[in-house]
Design a protein around this motif. Structure first.
Motif, PDB file in Angstrom:
ATOM      1  N   GLU A  31       0.823  -1.203   0.000  1.00 14.94           N
ATOM      2  CA  GLU A  31       0.000   0.000   0.000  1.00 14.94           C
ATOM      3  C   GLU A  31       0.855   1.249   0.000  1.00 14.94           C
ATOM      4  OE1 GLU A  31      -3.550   0.286  -0.103  1.00 14.94           O
ATOM      5  OE2 GLU A  31      -2.652   2.215  -0.637  1.00 14.94           O
ATOM      6  N   ARG A  32       0.609   2.154  -0.936  1.00 19.05           N
ATOM      7  CA  ARG A  32       1.377   3.393  -1.009  1.00 19.05           C
ATOM      8  C   ARG A  32       0.594   4.603  -0.522  1.00 19.05           C
ATOM      9  NH1 ARG A  32       2.727   3.508  -7.072  1.00 19.05           N
ATOM     10  NH2 ARG A  32       1.087   1.966  -7.173  1.00 19.05           N
ATOM     11  N   ARG A  33      -0.689   4.457  -0.302  1.00 21.33           N
ATOM     12  CA  ARG A  33      -1.499   5.579   0.145  1.00 21.33           C
ATOM     13  C   ARG A  33      -1.353   5.765   1.649  1.00 21.33           C
ATOM     14  NH1 ARG A  33      -7.141   3.641  -2.148  1.00 21.33           N
ATOM     15  NH2 ARG A  33      -6.273   1.709  -1.290  1.00 21.33           N
ATOM     16  N   ASN A  34      -1.002   6.975   2.069  1.00 18.53           N
ATOM     17  CA  ASN A  34      -0.779   7.190   3.500  1.00 18.53           C
ATOM     18  C   ASN A  34      -2.053   7.017   4.302  1.00 18.53           C
ATOM     19  OD1 ASN A  34      -2.116   9.564   2.903  1.00 18.53           O
ATOM     20  ND2 ASN A  34      -0.372  10.886   3.251  1.00 18.53           N
ATOM     21  N   THR A  35      -3.207   7.168   3.668  1.00 16.20           N
ATOM     22  CA  THR A  35      -4.472   7.000   4.375  1.00 16.20           C
ATOM     23  C   THR A  35      -4.717   5.561   4.811  1.00 16.20           C
ATOM     24  OG1 THR A  35      -5.565   6.791   2.234  1.00 16.20           O
ATOM     25  CG2 THR A  35      -5.605   8.965   3.294  1.00 16.20           C
ATOM     26  N   GLU A  36      -3.972   4.624   4.244  1.00 19.57           N
ATOM     27  CA  GLU A  36      -4.147   3.215   4.579  1.00 19.57           C
ATOM     28  C   GLU A  36      -3.190   2.748   5.674  1.00 19.57           C
ATOM     29  OE1 GLU A  36      -6.633   1.396   3.440  1.00 19.57           O
ATOM     30  OE2 GLU A  36      -7.306   3.199   2.373  1.00 19.57           O
ATOM     31  N   TYR A  37      -2.436   3.674   6.226  1.00 24.84           N
ATOM     32  CA  TYR A  37      -1.516   3.342   7.305  1.00 24.84           C
ATOM     33  C   TYR A  37      -2.106   3.840   8.619  1.00 24.84           C
ATOM     34  CZ  TYR A  37       1.956   1.669   4.074  1.00 24.84           C
ATOM     35  OH  TYR A  37       2.612   0.934   3.128  1.00 24.84           O
ATOM     36  N   ALA A  38      -2.387   2.910   9.520  1.00 28.11           N
ATOM     37  CA  ALA A  38      -3.066   3.261  10.768  1.00 28.11           C
ATOM     38  C   ALA A  38      -2.114   3.717  11.856  1.00 28.11           C
ATOM     39  CB  ALA A  38      -3.878   2.065  11.264  1.00 28.11           C
ATOM     40  N   TYR A  39      -0.857   3.289  11.755  1.00 31.31           N
ATOM     41  CA  TYR A  39       0.092   3.568  12.825  1.00 31.31           C
ATOM     42  C   TYR A  39       1.281   4.347  12.279  1.00 31.31           C
ATOM     43  CZ  TYR A  39      -2.765  -0.064  14.849  1.00 31.31           C
ATOM     44  OH  TYR A  39      -3.833  -0.802  15.287  1.00 31.31           O
ATOM     45  N   TRP A  40       1.654   5.391  13.037  1.00 29.68           N
ATOM     46  CA  TRP A  40       2.715   6.299  12.609  1.00 29.68           C
ATOM     47  C   TRP A  40       3.653   6.597  13.761  1.00 29.68           C
ATOM     48  CZ3 TRP A  40       3.116   8.304   7.634  1.00 29.68           C
ATOM     49  CH2 TRP A  40       2.026   8.035   6.786  1.00 29.68           C
ATOM     50  N   GLY A  41       4.915   6.812  13.406  1.00 30.74           N
ATOM     51  CA  GLY A  41       5.866   7.313  14.383  1.00 30.74           C
ATOM     52  C   GLY A  41       5.791   8.822  14.452  1.00 30.74           C
ATOM     53  N   GLN A  42       6.648   9.391  15.297  1.00 33.51           N
ATOM     54  CA  GLN A  42       6.625  10.841  15.518  1.00 33.51           C
ATOM     55  C   GLN A  42       7.452  11.589  14.473  1.00 33.51           C
ATOM     56  OE1 GLN A  42       8.673   8.814  17.000  1.00 33.51           O
ATOM     57  NE2 GLN A  42      10.652   9.853  16.935  1.00 33.51           N
ATOM     58  N   GLY A  43       8.259  10.859  13.727  1.00 30.20           N
ATOM     59  CA  GLY A  43       9.066  11.472  12.675  1.00 30.20           C
ATOM     60  C   GLY A  43      10.478  11.788  13.131  1.00 30.20           C
ATOM     61  N   THR A  44      11.379  11.824  12.168  1.00 33.16           N
ATOM     62  CA  THR A  44      12.758  12.212  12.429  1.00 33.16           C
ATOM     63  C   THR A  44      13.207  13.129  11.303  1.00 33.16           C
ATOM     64  OG1 THR A  44      14.990  11.389  12.939  1.00 33.16           O
ATOM     65  CG2 THR A  44      13.758  10.178  11.269  1.00 33.16           C
ATOM     66  N   GLN A  45      13.876  14.225  11.671  1.00 34.14           N
ATOM     67  CA  GLN A  45      14.250  15.246  10.696  1.00 34.14           C
ATOM     68  C   GLN A  45      15.518  14.834   9.953  1.00 34.14           C
ATOM     69  OE1 GLN A  45      12.753  18.437   9.928  1.00 34.14           O
ATOM     70  NE2 GLN A  45      14.225  18.321   8.250  1.00 34.14           N
ATOM     71  N   VAL A  46      15.462  14.940   8.637  1.00 33.81           N
ATOM     72  CA  VAL A  46      16.636  14.761   7.784  1.00 33.81           C
ATOM     73  C   VAL A  46      16.861  16.060   7.026  1.00 33.81           C
ATOM     74  CG1 VAL A  46      17.586  13.552   5.781  1.00 33.81           C
ATOM     75  CG2 VAL A  46      16.351  12.275   7.543  1.00 33.81           C
ATOM     76  N   THR A  47      18.057  16.616   7.176  1.00 33.18           N
ATOM     77  CA  THR A  47      18.397  17.850   6.492  1.00 33.18           C
ATOM     78  C   THR A  47      19.654  17.622   5.665  1.00 33.18           C
ATOM     79  OG1 THR A  47      17.468  19.174   8.292  1.00 33.18           O
ATOM     80  CG2 THR A  47      18.937  20.295   6.746  1.00 33.18           C
ATOM     81  N   VAL A  48      19.557  17.911   4.371  1.00 36.36           N
ATOM     82  CA  VAL A  48      20.685  17.723   3.460  1.00 36.36           C
ATOM     83  C   VAL A  48      21.129  19.093   2.971  1.00 36.36           C
ATOM     84  CG1 VAL A  48      21.526  16.555   1.403  1.00 36.36           C
ATOM     85  CG2 VAL A  48      19.701  15.511   2.771  1.00 36.36           C
TER      86      VAL A  48
END
Length: 123
Positions: free
Chosen positions: A104-121
């Motif tokens: 599944e590539r649609r984010n609406t089909e993902y029920a569980y998420w982390g808080q995120g981590t910042q990547v800066t290039v």
């Protein structure tokens, strides 16, 4: 349910590499399709990569194909995103997510998420 915690983000120069990790709680990690998404400032969240339950199949966004690799260790309840040849346009908050649906590539089909981590290039 599953709880997800990302780590491994940071600041890197263009051309560099990073490895993101996403540790999952719970005993059912191996039953979920796992994915990475990212969101840059002012932009919508976009799909980056996914890996199916058995780690036999992966799928990548065209923008990262050949540079990023997703893999998982079901024994350690962890999914990873290896990012090589980073570009300034890869700058974003990266989220891992879990879905009971396959491929599944649609984010609406993902029920569980982390808080995120910042990547800066930097260029």
């Amino acid at each position: 349910q599953v709880q997800l915690v990302e780590s491994g983000g940071g600041l890197v120069q263009a051309g560099g590499s990073l490895r993101l990790s996403c540790a999952a709680s719970g005993r059912t990690f191996s039953t979920y399709t796992m994915a990475w998404f990212r969101q840059a400032p002012g932009k919508e969240r976009e799909f980056v990569a996914l890996i199916n339950r058995s780690a036999g199949s992966t799928y990548y966004a065209d923008s990262v194909k050949g540079r990023f690799t997703i893999f998982r260790d079901n024994a350690e309840n962890t999914v990873y995103l290896r990012m090589n040849t980073l570009k300034p346009e890869d700058t974003a908050i990266y989220y891992c997510a879990a879905s009971i649906r396959s491929y599944e590539r649609r984010n609406t089909e993902y029920a569980y998420w982390g808080q995120g981590t910042q990547v800066t290039v930097s260029s």
